[in-house]
Every structure is written in C-alpha cells, then in structure tokens.
Design a protein around this motif. Structure first.
Motif, mmCIF file in Angstrom:
data_model
loop_
_atom_site.group_PDB
_atom_site.id
_atom_site.type_symbol
_atom_site.label_atom_id
_atom_site.label_comp_id
_atom_site.label_asym_id
_atom_site.label_seq_id
_atom_site.Cartn_x
_atom_site.Cartn_y
_atom_site.Cartn_z
ATOM 1 N N LEU A 168 63.814 -35.953 36.761
ATOM 2 C CA LEU A 168 63.637 -34.490 36.783
ATOM 3 C C LEU A 168 62.367 -33.960 36.131
ATOM 4 N N PHE A 169 61.889 -34.593 35.056
ATOM 5 C CA PHE A 169 60.891 -33.933 34.214
ATOM 6 C C PHE A 169 59.449 -34.146 34.669
ATOM 7 N N GLY A 170 58.642 -33.116 34.497
ATOM 8 C CA GLY A 170 57.225 -33.184 34.827
ATOM 9 C C GLY A 170 56.412 -32.455 33.766
ATOM 10 N N ALA A 200 75.542 -30.862 23.436
ATOM 11 C CA ALA A 200 75.365 -30.954 24.893
ATOM 12 C C ALA A 200 73.939 -31.321 25.305
ATOM 13 N N ILE A 201 72.943 -30.728 24.654
ATOM 14 C CA ILE A 201 71.535 -31.093 24.916
ATOM 15 C C ILE A 201 70.899 -31.334 23.556
ATOM 16 N N THR A 202 70.348 -32.515 23.350
ATOM 17 C CA THR A 202 69.712 -32.775 22.047
ATOM 18 C C THR A 202 68.341 -33.419 22.247
ATOM 19 N N CYS A 238 71.963 -46.199 28.997
ATOM 20 C CA CYS A 238 71.319 -44.914 28.667
ATOM 21 C C CYS A 238 70.973 -44.160 29.955
ATOM 22 N N ASN A 239 71.977 -43.474 30.483
ATOM 23 C CA ASN A 239 71.757 -42.755 31.741
ATOM 24 C C ASN A 239 70.914 -41.497 31.560
ATOM 25 N N ASP A 240 70.833 -41.002 30.311
ATOM 26 C CA ASP A 240 69.979 -39.814 30.060
ATOM 27 C C ASP A 240 68.539 -40.100 30.484
ATOM 28 N N GLY A 275 78.011 -32.075 31.700
ATOM 29 C CA GLY A 275 78.586 -30.815 32.196
ATOM 30 C C GLY A 275 77.681 -29.604 32.050
ATOM 31 N N ILE A 276 76.381 -29.826 31.894
ATOM 32 C CA ILE A 276 75.476 -28.672 31.647
ATOM 33 C C ILE A 276 75.508 -27.648 32.792
ATOM 34 N N PRO A 277 75.416 -28.076 34.062
ATOM 35 C CA PRO A 277 75.426 -27.051 35.132
ATOM 36 C C PRO A 277 76.695 -26.189 35.073
ATOM 37 N N ARG A 331 68.875 -42.697 43.712
ATOM 38 C CA ARG A 331 69.938 -41.780 44.171
ATOM 39 C C ARG A 331 69.730 -40.379 43.577
ATOM 40 N N ILE A 332 69.407 -40.337 42.282
ATOM 41 C CA ILE A 332 69.248 -39.012 41.645
ATOM 42 C C ILE A 332 67.992 -38.320 42.185
ATOM 43 N N CYS A 333 66.914 -39.088 42.354
ATOM 44 C CA CYS A 333 65.680 -38.491 42.917
ATOM 45 C C CYS A 333 65.974 -37.853 44.272
ATOM 46 N N ASP A 344 68.248 -48.308 41.508
ATOM 47 C CA ASP A 344 69.004 -47.668 42.596
ATOM 48 C C ASP A 344 69.569 -46.320 42.149
ATOM 49 N N LYS A 345 70.023 -46.279 40.891
ATOM 50 C CA LYS A 345 70.592 -45.018 40.376
ATOM 51 C C LYS A 345 69.489 -43.953 40.312
ATOM 52 N N LEU A 346 68.327 -44.352 39.831
ATOM 53 C CA LEU A 346 67.217 -43.391 39.768
ATOM 54 C C LEU A 346 66.881 -42.897 41.179
ATOM 55 N N ILE A 358 55.617 -37.638 25.487
ATOM 56 C CA ILE A 358 56.323 -37.790 24.208
ATOM 57 C C ILE A 358 57.672 -38.483 24.405
ATOM 58 N N ALA A 359 58.210 -38.411 25.631
ATOM 59 C CA ALA A 359 59.551 -38.961 25.875
ATOM 60 C C ALA A 359 59.556 -39.893 27.085
ATOM 61 N N PHE A 360 58.416 -40.530 27.336
ATOM 62 C CA PHE A 360 58.336 -41.439 28.492
ATOM 63 C C PHE A 360 58.557 -42.869 28.016
HETATM 64 C C1 LIG Z 1 70.050 -33.475 40.339
HETATM 65 C C2 LIG Z 1 71.275 -33.974 39.565
HETATM 66 C C3 LIG Z 1 70.818 -34.762 38.337
HETATM 67 C C4 LIG Z 1 72.073 -34.940 40.491
HETATM 68 O O1 LIG Z 1 72.517 -34.240 41.643
HETATM 69 P P1 LIG Z 1 74.105 -34.110 41.965
HETATM 70 O O2 LIG Z 1 74.278 -33.173 43.089
HETATM 71 O O3 LIG Z 1 74.864 -33.786 40.724
HETATM 72 O O4 LIG Z 1 74.447 -35.568 42.491
HETATM 73 P P2 LIG Z 1 75.630 -36.560 42.094
HETATM 74 O O5 LIG Z 1 76.858 -35.842 41.618
HETATM 75 O O6 LIG Z 1 75.818 -37.479 43.259
HETATM 76 O O7 LIG Z 1 75.024 -37.380 40.878
HETATM 77 C C5 LIG Z 1 74.004 -38.358 41.115
HETATM 78 C C6 LIG Z 1 74.045 -39.286 39.922
HETATM 79 O O8 LIG Z 1 73.543 -38.588 38.791
HETATM 80 C C7 LIG Z 1 74.407 -38.850 37.682
HETATM 81 N N1 LIG Z 1 74.285 -37.744 36.733
HETATM 82 C C8 LIG Z 1 74.220 -36.434 36.980
HETATM 83 N N2 LIG Z 1 74.084 -35.735 35.831
HETATM 84 C C9 LIG Z 1 74.057 -36.651 34.844
HETATM 85 C C10 LIG Z 1 73.919 -36.573 33.444
HETATM 86 N N3 LIG Z 1 73.748 -35.397 32.835
HETATM 87 N N4 LIG Z 1 73.925 -37.722 32.730
HETATM 88 C C11 LIG Z 1 74.062 -38.915 33.357
HETATM 89 N N5 LIG Z 1 74.166 -39.037 34.681
HETATM 90 C C12 LIG Z 1 74.178 -37.938 35.424
HETATM 91 C C13 LIG Z 1 75.772 -38.927 38.334
HETATM 92 O O9 LIG Z 1 76.699 -39.592 37.485
HETATM 93 C C14 LIG Z 1 75.452 -39.743 39.572
HETATM 94 O O10 LIG Z 1 75.372 -41.118 39.254
HETATM 95 P P3 LIG Z 1 75.755 -42.226 40.360
HETATM 96 O O11 LIG Z 1 77.210 -41.998 40.705
HETATM 97 O O12 LIG Z 1 75.524 -43.549 39.699
HETATM 98 O O13 LIG Z 1 74.884 -42.018 41.549
HETATM 99 C C15 LIG Z 1 72.189 -32.774 39.185
HETATM 100 O O14 LIG Z 1 73.383 -33.277 38.589
HETATM 101 C C16 LIG Z 1 71.538 -31.776 38.260
HETATM 102 O O15 LIG Z 1 70.761 -30.946 38.689
HETATM 103 N N6 LIG Z 1 71.916 -31.864 36.978
HETATM 104 C C17 LIG Z 1 71.424 -30.945 35.977
HETATM 105 C C18 LIG Z 1 70.565 -31.677 34.982
HETATM 106 C C19 LIG Z 1 70.541 -30.914 33.695
HETATM 107 O O16 LIG Z 1 71.574 -30.763 33.033
HETATM 108 N N7 LIG Z 1 69.394 -30.345 33.331
HETATM 109 C C20 LIG Z 1 69.327 -29.485 32.172
HETATM 110 C C21 LIG Z 1 68.991 -30.184 30.998
HETATM 111 S S1 LIG Z 1 67.270 -30.392 30.950
HETATM 112 C C22 LIG Z 1 66.944 -30.935 29.413
HETATM 113 O O17 LIG Z 1 67.832 -31.054 28.642
HETATM 114 C C23 LIG Z 1 65.581 -31.287 29.151
HETATM 115 C C24 LIG Z 1 65.273 -32.124 28.121
HETATM 116 C C25 LIG Z 1 63.953 -32.753 28.108
HETATM 117 C C26 LIG Z 1 63.772 -33.856 27.325
HETATM 118 C C27 LIG Z 1 62.552 -34.548 27.350
HETATM 119 C C28 LIG Z 1 61.494 -34.138 28.168
HETATM 120 O O18 LIG Z 1 60.325 -34.820 28.213
HETATM 121 C C29 LIG Z 1 61.691 -33.023 28.973
HETATM 122 C C30 LIG Z 1 62.894 -32.342 28.941
#
Ligand SMILES: CC(C)(COP(=O)(O)OP(=O)(O)OC[C@H]1O[C@@H](n2cnc3c(N)ncnc32)[C@H](O)[C@@H]1OP(=O)(O)O)[C@@H](O)C(=O)NCCC(=O)NCCSC(=O)/C=C/c1ccc(O)cc1
Length: 403
Positions: A226-228, A266-268, A217-219, A283-285, A70-72, A66-68, A208-210
């Motif tokens: 997100l990733f493609g 922050a990103i590892t 583990c919410n990461d 807090g990345i955004p 919601r994020i999708c 369900d969480k996935l 490599i990360a699937f």
């Molecule tokens: C589309 C998101 C993910 C969600 O949209 P939203 O408008 O923030 O929506 P919500 O605030 O309602 O959040 C939806 C859910 O996502 C969860 N969430 C929101 N960010 C988070 C969070 N970083 N942690 C863990 N829960 C979260 C949030 O807690 C919430 O959970 P839930 O309350 O259970 O529905 C949005 O937050 C967003 O664009 N976040 C930016 C993601 C981000 O930092 N990207 C940059 C880093 S990319 C990167 O490091 C790549 C590494 C990589 C590694 C391997 C690969 O193969 C490829 C790449």
C-alpha cells in the motif's frame, strides 16, 4: 476606550482585548495554493511483488510473495513512487533485514531527502500562490520519516528562503492523519494572526520502514502493498488579498479531532534499531466506517449546517481501497463519491499524512475543469494511530468558480 484604526493596528493606549481583536483575521482560513511532489522512481503495482522480493533477496519465501501479489491485485493501486530503489538496496543491504541496526543510516538519508522532497512540493505551492516566499509567516512541517534536531523544518525553511523569523513547528509520528492535523493547526494560526500566511508541508518516505518480508509478520506484506512516498504543500491564509493575486480555493469552515475509544493497539508505529516498525490491525476499515458518521454529524451540528452526505464533496484519506469502500457504504454514498481519493490511491498509493493533500489537489483539478458546478460543502477526513479521525469541513471558494 481607545479606537482601533481600520487597518487593524491597535493604538498605544488600547486595551489587551482590543489588541487581541485587532490581531485576529476577519474571515475564515482558506486554502490559497497547493503543490505536490514525488521521488523520481516509481514501480508499477503489477511488478511490485517480483521487484520487492528481488531487491530484498527474499525469493526463498514464495508463499509471502503470493500473498503480496494477492493484496496488490486488490489494492486499487496502479503504481507508487519510492525513494528506495535497487541502487539504495545495493548500497544498504542491511535495510532488507529489520533485525540489523540501520536506523542511523536511514535517518541520515531521510533527514536531508525528506525536507528536499517537501521543498519541491512547497516551491510549487509558493509559485502558484504568486507572492514571495518571504511573505510566509508560519511553517508547519509534518513527517515521521526520519527525524533529528535541528529538525527538518529548519532545512526546509532555508531551502525555500523563508524569512529568519518565520515561526516553525514540526509534527511527527501522526502517521496517516499528519496532513489533517497540520491543516487544522494552519487554520488556527491563520485565523488568530491577521495577515498570517501559513505553509503546511507534509512529506513521507517509506525508506524509514522499508525492510524484507518475515514469516508471521503480515503487517509488512500489507504495508508493502500500500505505501508510497510523496510530499504535499498547502498555503493557508485568511482574508485573501485580491491585489496580490490571492484566489482562495477552499474555505476551512470547521475542524475537529476524535479519538476512537479502546483503539490504542489498532495502528502503531515505533522506531527500532532496524527502522520503523508498524502494525495495521485487521479491522481498521470496519472501525473507521463505524465511527465516521458521528464525527461528520458532530462537525456539521457545531456550525448549525444541515448536510445531506450525498450533496458533499469528499477528500477522504485513501488508507486502503477497503476503507473507501466501507465508508461509502456506511454513509450511503454512490461508488463515485470518493473518485478523487480513488484516483490518488491508484496513481500514488497511500503516502500517509501527505495523501489527503494530493486528494485536495485532485478535487481542485476536477472543480476547475467543471467550474465547481453544484459543489458547495465538503469534508476532508484523515485517520491514523490513536485511532485518530481528523475532520475538516470545507466550502468551495471563489478561486474554483468559473474556469
Ligand atoms: C487492500 C486490502 C489490504 C486487501 O483488500 P481486501 O478487499 O480486503 O481483500 P481480501 O479480504 O481478499 O484480503 C487480501 C489479503 O489481505 C490480508 N489482509 C487484509 N488486511 C490485513 C491486515 N490489516 N493485516 C494482515 N493481513 C491483511 C487478508 O488476510 C488477505 O490475505 P490472504 O487470505 O492470504 O490473501 C484491504 O483490506 C484494505 O484496503 N485494507 C485497509 C488497510 C488499512 O487498514 N490501512 C490503514 C492503515 S494505514 C497505516 O496504518 C499506515 C502506517 C504506515 C506505516 C509505515 C509507513 O512507511 C507508512 C504508513
């Protein structure tokens, strides 16, 4: 002082300074051609949660599903291309569990499949460029998707038929800023080596990360939303040769890299026996939105150009929908300013370092459609582990003006 002939070649008695001057290009590095490629299979974002929990045999974790979902729904993504599909998971059920040893099998597949994907994008860029592949002098290959030696740049060079003395460099583990880093290095090479033609190829595969979801583990859930997979290739060179049909798309006016203080965790990304582990801080955004204006202001100050953010075109890495939202807000931009980034996010998801090349390609498509009317300066920005921010100032070039 011995004269330097007009063709730039130094004479036998020239000083080292004269030789150096003759080695340098006259003009700025330019983007001469762009190509992109993706694996054959894609999954629609509407179906992704069902698909992912099915192929990783994780139906016993409905809350995470369900969480996935919601994020999708909030991701701004319609579909993503991925090498991993049901057949791959049938052949490698161990990929679903990151506590099992699977790194070797992943690297074995990726060390061939990733350079092949890069070759598909590069072949398109070379065809558009119009010169023979053997005219490429330098190759920069950026990937973290499974590396071993001899590295993927060697296979890529041979798949493309590059010349044996092509100067190769592999960049790895730069994550989502790999494309920005590779383009800056290409700029330096092109401007410092008269006549150089640099092929930048970035390719990433989520293979490599699937792995399957895990409680706590919410990461993994965020990454799975997100990733493609994709590859982007760019040919960079200074002093375009009209007679060879070279038509510059963008001039690369300035490039810089900034590390955000106190952001190490922050990103590892880290290779483990079960693939590549990653962490995406929550807090990345906000962090990016709080730092980006300084990077832009410093970049424009360095070249003495006064820029109004509203007048720029934007090639921003769409790391996630919220990143684009907050950056637009921080810079006081309209919601349409990052339309090219949003379109790439919608059609392909976040393909890490490769994504910014897709955005550049989309911008080029849009400029071609309207004759680049009104456009002059723009900014390419990419971010990743560090936290690192890559900034490149671009200018629309002759090849984009007129239809
Ligand atoms: C589309 C998101 C993910 C969600 O949209 P939203 O408008 O923030 O929506 P919500 O605030 O309602 O959040 C939806 C859910 O996502 C969860 N969430 C929101 N960010 C988070 C969070 N970083 N942690 C863990 N829960 C979260 C949030 O807690 C919430 O959970 P839930 O309350 O259970 O529905 C949005 O937050 C967003 O664009 N976040 C930016 C993601 C981000 O930092 N990207 C940059 C880093 S990319 C990167 O490091 C790549 C590494 C990589 C590694 C391997 C690969 O193969 C490829 C790449």
């Amino acid at each position: 002082m011995a004269p330097v002939p007009a063709n730039g070649a130094a004479t036998a008695t020239a000083t080292t300074q004269e030789i150096r001057r003759a080695q340098r290009a006259d003009g700025p590095a330019t983007v001469l051609a762009i190509g992109t490629a993706n694996p054959e299979t894609y999954v629609s974002q509407d179906e992704y949660a069902d698909y992912y929990f099915r192929i990783t045999k994780s139906e016993h974790l409905p809350e995470l599903k369900d969480k996935l979902r919601r994020i999708c729904n909030k991701s701004g993504i319609d579909k993503r291309f991925m090498y991993v599909n049901e057949d791959v998971m049938e052949a490698h059920p161990e990929f679903a569990d990151r506590n099992q040893s699977s790194l070797n099998a992943r690297v074995e597949i990726a060390s061939k499949a990733v350079p092949e994907l890069a070759a598909a994008a590069s072949a398109k860029a070379i065809a558009e460029w119009g010169r023979p592949a053997t005219d490429i002098t330098h190759l920069i290959f950026s990937t973290y998707s499974g590396v071993k030696a001899p590295s993927g740049d060697r296979l890529l060079a041979s798949l493309l038929g590059l010349r044996p003395n092509v100067s190769r460099t592999t960049l790895s583990l730069h994550g989502c800023y790999g494309g920005g880093r590779a383009l800056q290095l290409a700029k330096e090479l092109a401007e410092n080596n008269r006549g150089a033609r640099v092929l930048v190829a970035c390719a990433e595969m989520t293979l490599i990360a699937f792995y399957g979801p895990e409680v706590g583990c919410n990461d993994t859930i965020v990454g799975q939303a997100l990733f493609g997979d994709g590859s982007g290739a760019v040919i960079v060179g200074a002093d375009p040769v009209d007679a060879a049909g070279e038509r510059p798309l963008f001039e690369m006016a300035f490039a810089s890299q900034t590390t955000v203080p106190d952001s190490e965790g922050a990103i590892t990304m880290q290779h483990t026996k079960g693939g590549m582990d990653y962490h995406i801080g929550s807090g990345i955004p906000e962090m990016l939105a709080g730092n980006i204006e300084r990077c832009l202001a410093d970049a424009f100050d360095s070249i003495g150009v006064a820029a109004d953010w509203k007048d720029l075109f934007w090639a921003v890495h769409p790391g996630g929908r919220r990143i684009l939202d907050l950056i637009e807000e921080a810079l006081g931009l309209d919601n349409g300013a990052m339309a090219a980034s949003r379109q790439v996010l919608r059609e392909f998801g976040n393909m890490s370092g490769t994504t910014v090349i897709f955005v550049l390609n989309e911008l080029r498509r849009r400029f071609k459609a309207n004759g680049a009317e009104g456009a002059d300066w723009g900014a390419l920005m990419a971010f990743g582990p560090g936290v690192t921010i890559e900034t490149m100032l671009l200018r629309v070039a002759a090849g984009l003006k007129g239809n």
